[in-house]
Design a protein around this motif. Structure first.
Motif, PDB file in Angstrom:
ATOM      1  N   MET A 173      34.860  60.243 -19.742  1.00 20.67           N
ATOM      2  CA  MET A 173      35.021  60.248 -18.283  1.00 20.67           C
ATOM      3  C   MET A 173      36.048  61.473 -17.859  1.00 20.67           C
ATOM      4  O   MET A 173      36.836  61.718 -18.822  1.00 20.67           O
ATOM      5  CB  MET A 173      35.864  58.929 -17.820  1.00 20.67           C
ATOM      6  N   THR A 174      35.673  62.277 -16.952  1.00 23.77           N
ATOM      7  CA  THR A 174      36.684  63.228 -16.551  1.00 23.77           C
ATOM      8  C   THR A 174      37.378  62.875 -15.405  1.00 23.77           C
ATOM      9  O   THR A 174      36.889  62.175 -14.609  1.00 23.77           O
ATOM     10  CB  THR A 174      35.984  64.494 -16.158  1.00 23.77           C
ATOM     11  N   TYR A 175      38.437  63.091 -14.770  1.00 24.07           N
ATOM     12  CA  TYR A 175      39.122  62.901 -13.601  1.00 24.07           C
ATOM     13  C   TYR A 175      38.222  63.359 -12.605  1.00 24.07           C
ATOM     14  O   TYR A 175      38.414  62.790 -11.339  1.00 24.07           O
ATOM     15  CB  TYR A 175      40.488  63.331 -13.683  1.00 24.07           C
ATOM     16  N   LEU A 176      37.566  64.291 -12.601  1.00 19.12           N
ATOM     17  CA  LEU A 176      36.596  64.874 -11.435  1.00 19.12           C
ATOM     18  C   LEU A 176      35.752  64.074 -10.951  1.00 19.12           C
ATOM     19  O   LEU A 176      35.172  64.083  -9.657  1.00 19.12           O
ATOM     20  CB  LEU A 176      36.095  66.351 -11.891  1.00 19.12           C
ATOM     21  N   SER A 177      35.213  63.284 -11.945  1.00 16.27           N
ATOM     22  CA  SER A 177      34.147  62.117 -11.325  1.00 16.27           C
ATOM     23  C   SER A 177      34.765  60.939 -10.547  1.00 16.27           C
ATOM     24  O   SER A 177      34.141  60.131 -10.116  1.00 16.27           O
ATOM     25  CB  SER A 177      33.540  61.403 -12.683  1.00 16.27           C
ATOM     26  N   ARG A 178      36.034  60.831 -10.761  1.00 14.73           N
ATOM     27  CA  ARG A 178      36.675  59.902  -9.817  1.00 14.73           C
ATOM     28  C   ARG A 178      37.617  60.367  -8.603  1.00 14.73           C
ATOM     29  O   ARG A 178      38.008  59.313  -7.882  1.00 14.73           O
ATOM     30  CB  ARG A 178      37.749  59.107 -10.463  1.00 14.73           C
ATOM     31  N   ILE A 179      37.903  61.515  -8.305  1.00 11.64           N
ATOM     32  CA  ILE A 179      38.912  62.090  -7.577  1.00 11.64           C
ATOM     33  C   ILE A 179      38.079  63.188  -6.811  1.00 11.64           C
ATOM     34  O   ILE A 179      37.328  64.036  -7.074  1.00 11.64           O
ATOM     35  CB  ILE A 179      40.092  62.687  -8.313  1.00 11.64           C
ATOM     36  N   THR A 180      38.458  63.226  -5.514  1.00  9.14           N
ATOM     37  CA  THR A 180      38.008  64.138  -4.579  1.00  9.14           C
ATOM     38  C   THR A 180      38.988  64.643  -3.454  1.00  9.14           C
ATOM     39  O   THR A 180      39.935  63.984  -3.337  1.00  9.14           O
ATOM     40  CB  THR A 180      36.699  63.757  -4.004  1.00  9.14           C
ATOM     41  N   ALA A 181      38.619  65.577  -2.995  1.00  9.72           N
ATOM     42  CA  ALA A 181      39.608  66.356  -2.063  1.00  9.72           C
ATOM     43  C   ALA A 181      38.644  67.062  -0.847  1.00  9.72           C
ATOM     44  O   ALA A 181      37.748  67.943  -1.440  1.00  9.72           O
ATOM     45  CB  ALA A 181      40.534  67.566  -2.535  1.00  9.72           C
ATOM     46  N   ASN A 182      38.985  66.499   0.244  1.00 15.00           N
ATOM     47  CA  ASN A 182      38.177  66.840   1.557  1.00 15.00           C
ATOM     48  C   ASN A 182      38.941  67.012   2.716  1.00 15.00           C
ATOM     49  O   ASN A 182      39.706  66.018   2.943  1.00 15.00           O
ATOM     50  CB  ASN A 182      37.142  65.936   1.878  1.00 15.00           C
ATOM     51  N   HIS A 183      38.904  67.928   3.401  1.00 12.18           N
ATOM     52  CA  HIS A 183      39.811  68.298   4.523  1.00 12.18           C
ATOM     53  C   HIS A 183      39.581  67.354   5.523  1.00 12.18           C
ATOM     54  O   HIS A 183      40.639  66.990   6.312  1.00 12.18           O
ATOM     55  CB  HIS A 183      39.892  69.804   4.982  1.00 12.18           C
ATOM     56  N   GLN A 184      38.762  66.444   5.657  1.00 12.94           N
ATOM     57  CA  GLN A 184      38.567  65.586   6.589  1.00 12.94           C
ATOM     58  C   GLN A 184      39.209  64.179   6.183  1.00 12.94           C
ATOM     59  O   GLN A 184      38.974  63.311   6.890  1.00 12.94           O
ATOM     60  CB  GLN A 184      37.214  65.339   6.863  1.00 12.94           C
ATOM     61  N   VAL A 185      39.279  64.041   4.936  1.00  6.43           N
ATOM     62  CA  VAL A 185      40.214  62.470   4.474  1.00  6.43           C
ATOM     63  C   VAL A 185      41.530  62.868   4.068  1.00  6.43           C
ATOM     64  O   VAL A 185      41.754  63.818   2.970  1.00  6.43           O
ATOM     65  CB  VAL A 185      39.320  62.199   3.372  1.00  6.43           C
ATOM     66  N   MET A 186      42.372  62.318   4.514  1.00  8.50           N
ATOM     67  CA  MET A 186      43.902  62.632   4.156  1.00  8.50           C
ATOM     68  C   MET A 186      44.466  64.119   4.137  1.00  8.50           C
ATOM     69  O   MET A 186      45.156  64.287   3.125  1.00  8.50           O
ATOM     70  CB  MET A 186      44.152  61.619   2.921  1.00  8.50           C
ATOM     71  N   LEU A 187      43.946  64.792   5.044  1.00  7.81           N
ATOM     72  CA  LEU A 187      44.298  66.054   5.234  1.00  7.81           C
ATOM     73  C   LEU A 187      43.774  66.996   4.058  1.00  7.81           C
ATOM     74  O   LEU A 187      44.663  67.905   3.537  1.00  7.81           O
ATOM     75  CB  LEU A 187      45.786  66.146   5.720  1.00  7.81           C
ATOM     76  N   GLY A 188      42.896  66.563   3.118  1.00  9.69           N
ATOM     77  CA  GLY A 188      42.818  67.435   2.038  1.00  9.69           C
ATOM     78  C   GLY A 188      43.361  67.008   0.930  1.00  9.69           C
ATOM     79  O   GLY A 188      43.112  67.472  -0.397  1.00  9.69           O
ATOM     80  N   LYS A 189      44.374  65.865   0.819  1.00 12.20           N
ATOM     81  CA  LYS A 189      44.979  65.447  -0.293  1.00 12.20           C
ATOM     82  C   LYS A 189      44.073  64.833  -1.467  1.00 12.20           C
ATOM     83  O   LYS A 189      42.848  64.324  -0.751  1.00 12.20           O
ATOM     84  CB  LYS A 189      46.092  64.547  -0.120  1.00 12.20           C
ATOM     85  N   PRO A 190      44.116  65.076  -2.798  1.00  4.21           N
ATOM     86  CA  PRO A 190      43.270  64.489  -3.725  1.00  4.21           C
ATOM     87  C   PRO A 190      43.424  62.848  -3.300  1.00  4.21           C
ATOM     88  O   PRO A 190      44.455  62.443  -3.423  1.00  4.21           O
ATOM     89  CB  PRO A 190      43.783  64.956  -4.903  1.00  4.21           C
ATOM     90  N   VAL A 191      42.151  62.329  -3.376  1.00  2.00           N
ATOM     91  CA  VAL A 191      42.076  60.980  -3.233  1.00  2.00           C
ATOM     92  C   VAL A 191      41.272  60.195  -4.257  1.00  2.00           C
ATOM     93  O   VAL A 191      40.350  60.981  -4.732  1.00  2.00           O
ATOM     94  CB  VAL A 191      41.658  60.646  -1.756  1.00  2.00           C
ATOM     95  N   ILE A 192      41.072  59.074  -4.644  1.00  2.00           N
ATOM     96  CA  ILE A 192      40.124  58.180  -5.362  1.00  2.00           C
ATOM     97  C   ILE A 192      38.896  58.255  -4.550  1.00  2.00           C
ATOM     98  O   ILE A 192      38.989  57.806  -3.279  1.00  2.00           O
ATOM     99  CB  ILE A 192      40.532  56.980  -5.731  1.00  2.00           C
ATOM    100  N   LYS A 193      37.909  58.604  -5.173  1.00  2.00           N
ATOM    101  CA  LYS A 193      36.408  58.645  -4.330  1.00  2.00           C
ATOM    102  C   LYS A 193      36.134  57.540  -3.629  1.00  2.00           C
ATOM    103  O   LYS A 193      36.265  56.551  -4.257  1.00  2.00           O
ATOM    104  CB  LYS A 193      35.435  59.125  -5.211  1.00  2.00           C
ATOM    105  N   GLY A 194      35.769  57.470  -2.306  1.00  2.00           N
ATOM    106  CA  GLY A 194      35.463  56.194  -1.754  1.00  2.00           C
ATOM    107  C   GLY A 194      36.609  55.569  -1.177  1.00  2.00           C
ATOM    108  O   GLY A 194      36.248  54.351  -0.550  1.00  2.00           O
ATOM    109  N   THR A 195      37.669  55.967  -1.266  1.00  2.00           N
ATOM    110  CA  THR A 195      38.938  55.466  -0.694  1.00  2.00           C
ATOM    111  C   THR A 195      39.815  56.346   0.161  1.00  2.00           C
ATOM    112  O   THR A 195      39.381  57.634   0.047  1.00  2.00           O
ATOM    113  CB  THR A 195      40.004  54.673  -1.925  1.00  2.00           C
ATOM    114  N   ARG A 196      40.948  55.866   0.570  1.00  7.02           N
ATOM    115  CA  ARG A 196      42.068  56.722   1.366  1.00  7.02           C
ATOM    116  C   ARG A 196      43.238  56.603   0.259  1.00  7.02           C
ATOM    117  O   ARG A 196      44.405  56.914   0.881  1.00  7.02           O
ATOM    118  CB  ARG A 196      42.106  56.364   2.765  1.00  7.02           C
ATOM    119  N   ILE A 197      43.064  56.070  -0.825  1.00 10.35           N
ATOM    120  CA  ILE A 197      44.162  56.067  -1.827  1.00 10.35           C
ATOM    121  C   ILE A 197      44.384  57.348  -2.495  1.00 10.35           C
ATOM    122  O   ILE A 197      43.550  57.882  -3.202  1.00 10.35           O
ATOM    123  CB  ILE A 197      43.965  54.879  -2.553  1.00 10.35           C
TER     124      ILE A 197
END
Length: 64
Positions: free
Chosen positions: A1-25
């Protein structure tokens, strides 16, 4: 497992902060709670959408 498979950053979600995919955590929230003494089990209880692998991914996360 790599962390990239679980974490994403998108400017439309939480202002681009890295979050757990599928959540706002955010990675920041997970790390802060751990630094305050929460255990991975505590976090999974507080945030039912989290899995322990998500917590490990947050710990491994390195911004690019």
């Amino acid at each position: 497992m790599t962390y990239l498979s679980r974490i994403t950053a998108n400017h439309q979600v939480m202002l681009g902060k890295p979050v757990i995919k599928g959540t706002r955590i955010t990675v920041e929230l997970i790390l802060r709670k751990l630094s305050e003494g929460a255990t991975p089990a505590d976090l999974v209880t507080m945030y039912p959408h989290l899995e322990e692998v998500d917590i490990l991914a947050a710990i491994m996360y390195k911004p690019s």
